[in-house]
Design an enzyme around this catalytic site. Structure first.
Site, PDB file in Angstrom:
ATOM      1  CB  ILE B  23      52.234-107.571   7.730  1.00  0.00           C
ATOM      2  CG1 ILE B  23      53.393-106.655   7.308  1.00  0.00           C
ATOM      3  CG2 ILE B  23      50.971-106.749   7.895  1.00  0.00           C
ATOM      4  CD1 ILE B  23      54.594-107.389   6.784  1.00  0.00           C
ATOM      5  CB  SER B  45      42.526-106.884  15.114  1.00  0.00           C
ATOM      6  OG  SER B  45      42.756-107.910  14.175  1.00  0.00           O
ATOM      7  CE  LYS B  99      53.202-104.842  -0.433  1.00  0.00           C
ATOM      8  NZ  LYS B  99      53.544-106.322  -0.416  1.00  0.00           N
ATOM      9  CG  ASP B 177      51.108-109.032  -1.205  1.00  0.00           C
ATOM     10  OD1 ASP B 177      50.452-108.064  -0.767  1.00  0.00           O
ATOM     11  OD2 ASP B 177      51.992-109.603  -0.529  1.00  0.00           O
TER      12      ASP B 177
END
Lengths: 316, 316
Positions: B23, B45, B99, B177
């Site tokens: 994403i 990350s 989200k 999701d």
């Protein structure tokens, strides 16, 4: 508004009971009978009856027939509580909700908004918060540093909820029905916390869990474990334990006894429902609501985040 | 406070990306690159990297090494988002949450309180709310009476989430999701609603549902159905339909197109993430937060109230 509220006027609140099952008979009716702030004027139930007052099959029939009712106490299973609460609030009645206050967090948020709009008092009751030693535990914990805490709620479902089918159905919450009592105490006496891991044990033939193993943490990382078990025979455990800088705390008996380092510092007979009804009368008199959703939110979180495991079938 | 906020000072917000996965690469990095209100200054990350900026293994290392960071955008899976958000807020950074905003409702409520206390902006982003025709649908529905509504979100998980293991783990939400995108639109354009019944289909070998069948109702009893399906091959459906007094509404393409009685009234190319980052810059500039938990609350309610059924095992 104030001078139309019954308590202000010095006369008893005309209250009705909706859902005449085990909890209504064991707790609500005796507490109401003993409290002069109330006069029980009616009951509505699909199955049960209360002697000495008019009985109705549904809350809608009751509200239509008896406009003098000022407040209702809703004791039916949570799956059908919203509809009754909405009807009562729409008819300008004050509402006492047995725990858990609803089948979803969203519906209770909605009732809260409705009650505010209508200017009636809504009380999401958590009876265990009124257990005798809970406030003493809260005071103790507020004055120290907590290193870890544990919530152990282990009881025998066959003894406490014999043949209560609704409790095993979706929305009945299973072992979280007593577990939410533990959460209502924990969220009152411990720092803000949330779930990081959970496993829920579902009997192969049931739609609600019989046990749960949960890890919480507080914002500053203090670990809190929770063990719920519904198959505990022999001695029953309803305990919150904390390891603190001021000693080892045990709040036991569902909030009845507080001990620090093994020494009992608070113990008295429980009077949870009488205190709940005192609180509700105060809310009605002062025009306030009391709707804390934290315990129900944790249960929803446990179901959402929790891993499910299947365990042996359960038969009553 | 106001004059230290970057937007007030007319210079770009120094932002870092945390969690460089699909994403982040597909949406966040292009949206940031195209928006002069931001300057991407770092990334953290476990696995991914961003070219042209310093990269770190953890957010803690990054925050320690680069105090000039003003905001972070958190794109890792929800199960580990809280810890990063808390670290960022504690370090006085503004926080953009992909989200869903967290693994539990309670933890996001907690982040909200922390952000308020620290005076930083917290944005629980719901990208689907920024789909092009959503506002037009909201305006249409606000001006009519809704008789019923249906939410159909049916897509092919193998195509959209290939080998994303976290999504099938506890807290990964499974079909919710994408389903939470539908809920973020529905809760924005439909009246307040809540779940009355749900069935969640779990593959025998997975900890998250692959399909869900949900009934909502609004306060005044309007029925709303929701069907989530993650095994839809061929045409994909991301639709909200409403039968109203002003005609039959279809909001399709995940909010891209609005049609009334079969006639398209609004359609334009999507620009969800660019709009999210515009909104976040506005929040930072004005010192506000935007944390609407209704979509996540509905998901938690669905898990709590829902009946579970076991379906065929799923293999990627």
């Amino acid at each position: 508004m104030a001078d139309t509220r019954p308590e202000t006027a010095g006369r008893p609140i005309r209250i009705a009971i909706v859902g005449v099952g085990k909890i209504a008979r064991d707790q609500h009716l005796p507490a109401l009978a003993a409290n002069p702030a109330y006069r029980l004027v009616a009951a509505a139930s699909h199955s049960g009856r209360v002697d000495g007052v008019p009985n109705f099959g549904t809350i809608e029939e009751m509200l239509a027939a008896m406009p003098e009712i000022e407040a209702v106490s809703l004791c039916m299973p949570p799956q059908v509580r919203y509809e009754a609460a909405r009807a009562a609030i729409a008819a300008n009645k004050h509402v006492f909700l047995e725990k858990p206050p609803g089948a979803t967090v969203s519906e209770v948020e909605h009732l809260k908004a409705l009650a505010t709009r209508k200017g009636v008092s809504l009380f999401a009751s958590w009876h265990s918060r009124y257990a005798p030693a809970v406030e003493a535990a809260r005071t103790f914990l507020a004055g120290t540093r907590i290193r870890s805490a544990a919530i152990n709620w282990k009881e025998d479902v066959r003894r406490w909820h014999p043949n209560q089918e609704w409790i095993w159905q979706p929305g009945g919450l299973g072992v979280f029905d007593p577990g939410i009592n533990a959460l209502s105490i924990a969220t009152h006496i411990l720092p803000e916390m949330f779930i990081t891991q959970a496993t829920l044990d579902f009997p192969a033939n049931r739609d609600a869990p019989v046990a749960a193993h949960i890890r919480f943490r507080t914002a500053d990382g203090t670990p809190i474990g929770m063990e719920l078990d519904w198959l505990q025979t022999g001695p029953q455990s309803w305990d919150v334990l904390a390891d603190t800088d001021a000693g080892s705390m045990v709040l036991s008996g569902g909030g009845a006894r507080l001990a620090i380092d093994g020494r009992t510092v608070h113990e008295e007979p429980e009077a949870e429902y009488p205190m709940l009804y005192r609180r509700f009368a105060e809310l009605v008199r002062t025009g306030k609501s009391d709707v804390d959703l934290a315990p129900l939110r944790h249960v929803a979180d446990a179901f959402m985040l929790g891993k499910r495991s299947t365990v042996a079938a359960f038969y009553d």
